[in-house]
Motif scaffolding. Structure first.
Motif, PDB file in Angstrom:
ATOM      1  N   ARG A  92       6.752  12.471  71.695  1.00 12.62           N
ATOM      2  CA  ARG A  92       6.689  13.141  72.996  1.00 12.62           C
ATOM      3  C   ARG A  92       5.422  13.978  73.126  1.00 12.62           C
ATOM      4  NH1 ARG A  92       9.446  14.031  77.457  1.00 12.62           N
ATOM      5  NH2 ARG A  92       9.271  16.043  78.486  1.00 12.62           N
TER       6      ARG A  92
ATOM      7  N   VAL B  93       6.785  11.000  76.116  1.00 11.06           N
ATOM      8  CA  VAL B  93       8.177  10.550  76.094  1.00 11.06           C
ATOM      9  C   VAL B  93       8.638  10.420  74.644  1.00 11.06           C
ATOM     10  CG1 VAL B  93       8.121   9.344  78.307  1.00 11.06           C
ATOM     11  CG2 VAL B  93       7.465   8.123  76.235  1.00 11.06           C
ATOM     12  N   SER B  94       9.927  10.602  74.429  1.00 12.07           N
ATOM     13  CA  SER B  94      10.475  10.518  73.076  1.00 12.07           C
ATOM     14  C   SER B  94      10.510   9.074  72.588  1.00 12.07           C
ATOM     15  CB  SER B  94      11.895  11.103  73.050  1.00 12.07           C
ATOM     16  OG  SER B  94      11.889  12.444  73.474  1.00 12.07           O
TER      17      SER B  94
ATOM     18  N   THR C 275      14.559  17.221  71.095  1.00  7.54           N
ATOM     19  CA  THR C 275      14.281  17.137  72.524  1.00  7.54           C
ATOM     20  C   THR C 275      15.562  17.250  73.335  1.00  7.54           C
ATOM     21  OG1 THR C 275      13.324  15.766  74.284  1.00  7.54           O
ATOM     22  CG2 THR C 275      14.419  14.607  72.498  1.00  7.54           C
TER      23      THR C 275
ATOM     24  N   ASN D 156      15.551  15.723  76.214  1.00 10.28           N
ATOM     25  CA  ASN D 156      15.452  14.530  77.050  1.00 10.28           C
ATOM     26  C   ASN D 156      16.429  13.449  76.592  1.00 10.28           C
ATOM     27  OD1 ASN D 156      12.582  15.864  76.880  1.00 10.28           O
ATOM     28  ND2 ASN D 156      12.711  14.845  78.840  1.00 10.28           N
TER      29      ASN D 156
ATOM     30  N   PRO E 292      16.937  12.317  83.730  1.00  7.27           N
ATOM     31  CA  PRO E 292      16.352  13.411  84.505  1.00  7.27           C
ATOM     32  C   PRO E 292      16.217  13.062  85.985  1.00  7.27           C
ATOM     33  CG  PRO E 292      14.633  12.204  83.371  1.00  7.27           C
ATOM     34  CD  PRO E 292      15.945  11.624  82.897  1.00  7.27           C
TER      35      PRO E 292
ATOM     36  N   TYR F  49      12.557   7.634  82.506  1.00  2.00           N
ATOM     37  CA  TYR F  49      11.253   8.283  82.440  1.00  2.00           C
ATOM     38  C   TYR F  49      10.903   9.070  83.710  1.00  2.00           C
ATOM     39  CZ  TYR F  49      10.196   5.710  78.133  1.00  2.00           C
ATOM     40  OH  TYR F  49      10.206   5.213  76.851  1.00  2.00           O
ATOM     41  N   GLY F  50      11.889   9.260  84.597  1.00  8.63           N
ATOM     42  CA  GLY F  50      11.708  10.161  85.718  1.00  8.63           C
ATOM     43  C   GLY F  50      11.123   9.563  86.980  1.00  8.63           C
TER      44      GLY F  50
END
Length: 248
Positions: free
Chosen positions: A44, A49-50, A74, A76, A112, A143-144
């Motif tokens: 990340r 990103v993880s 995280t 996330n 998210p 990923y939003g």
């Protein structure tokens, strides 16, 4: 620069944490060694990103072990790709996980809210291409991104594609998922003014050679602005589309 590093630097600037504390957060262990795997804890920090867990070839216990390590680092959502229903059922007996059977994906944690205004449009040539398209769609959502789905709009009935011109022209990125001869990618590339990511699928009759025909067709497209990922690689397309969408 990704949001984690920015947040740390903003905290230093505002006096919430010291320079030493910030350095300690950035310097933490880059990976964890759990014997059968080495989860990347700095993914990340480097990429925004993880790490994503590839489910094929791993046992349910191994997937849980890797996910637990990543979850400590995280808030996330952790994404698991190519996850069979049998393994998903075993995991859900032990951990809370949202399983998407069509995409063959598991999500540990909350997806998210979208953090960009651009829209990713995902179009398929046929209904049989939907599993690969859903892999791309779920990846982009985790990923939003805002995702619009246009399924079964292939060139065998081109009027189906043309009836969605408003959605096509409003898209920031388009992912085209198609098997057979893969012609939909060229059509979209000729209609849209945004980047087009083509995903050949292994759907088709004998001469499609497991997606090779669609792959070669997409690589040889005369429409400009088209990039091509590997056969059935919805995850790769969703990741690339998200990165393009976040650049704006």
């Amino acid at each position: 620069m990704n949001s984690d590093i920015k947040n740390i630097l903003e905290q230093v600037k505002s006096g919430q944490i010291s320079v030493e504390e910030a350095a300690l957060q950035i310097k933490r262990e880059p990976f964890a060694d759990i014997g059968y795997a080495k989860p990347d804890l700095h993914r990340r920090v480097r990429q925004g990103v993880s790490e994503v867990i590839y489910g094929e070839g791993k046992t349910a216990e191994q997937i849980i072990g890797i996910a637990d390590v990543l979850k400590k680092q995280t808030e996330n959502a952790i994404l698991i790709t190519r996850l069979s229903k049998e393994k998903a059922d075993l995991i859900r007996k032990i951990r809370d996980m949202d399983y998407r059977p069509e995409a063959r994906m598991g999500i540990i944690g909350k997806i998210p809210e979208p953090d960009v205004t651009g829209n990713i449009l995902i179009a398929t040539g046929g209904t049989s291409d939907i599993p690969v398209a859903e892999e791309a769609a779920v990846t982009a959502e985790v990923y939003g991104n805002v995702v619009t789905r246009l399924y079964d709009v292939g060139v065998a009935g081109i009027h189906r594609t043309l009836s969605h011109m408003d959605e096509i022209m409003k898209a920031s990125v388009i992912i085209v998922v198609a098997g057979m001869e893969g012609a939909l990618a060229s059509v979209m590339g000729g209609l849209a003014d945004c980047p087009v990511i083509a995903v050949p699928t292994s759907v088709g009759y004998g001469a499609s050679f497991g997606g090779l025909a669609a792959l070669l067709s997409m690589l040889n497209s005369c429409a400009d602005g088209i990039a091509v990922v590997n056969i059935d690689n919805g995850f790769g397309a969703g990741t690339m589309a998200s990165r393009i969408n976040h650049m704006g």
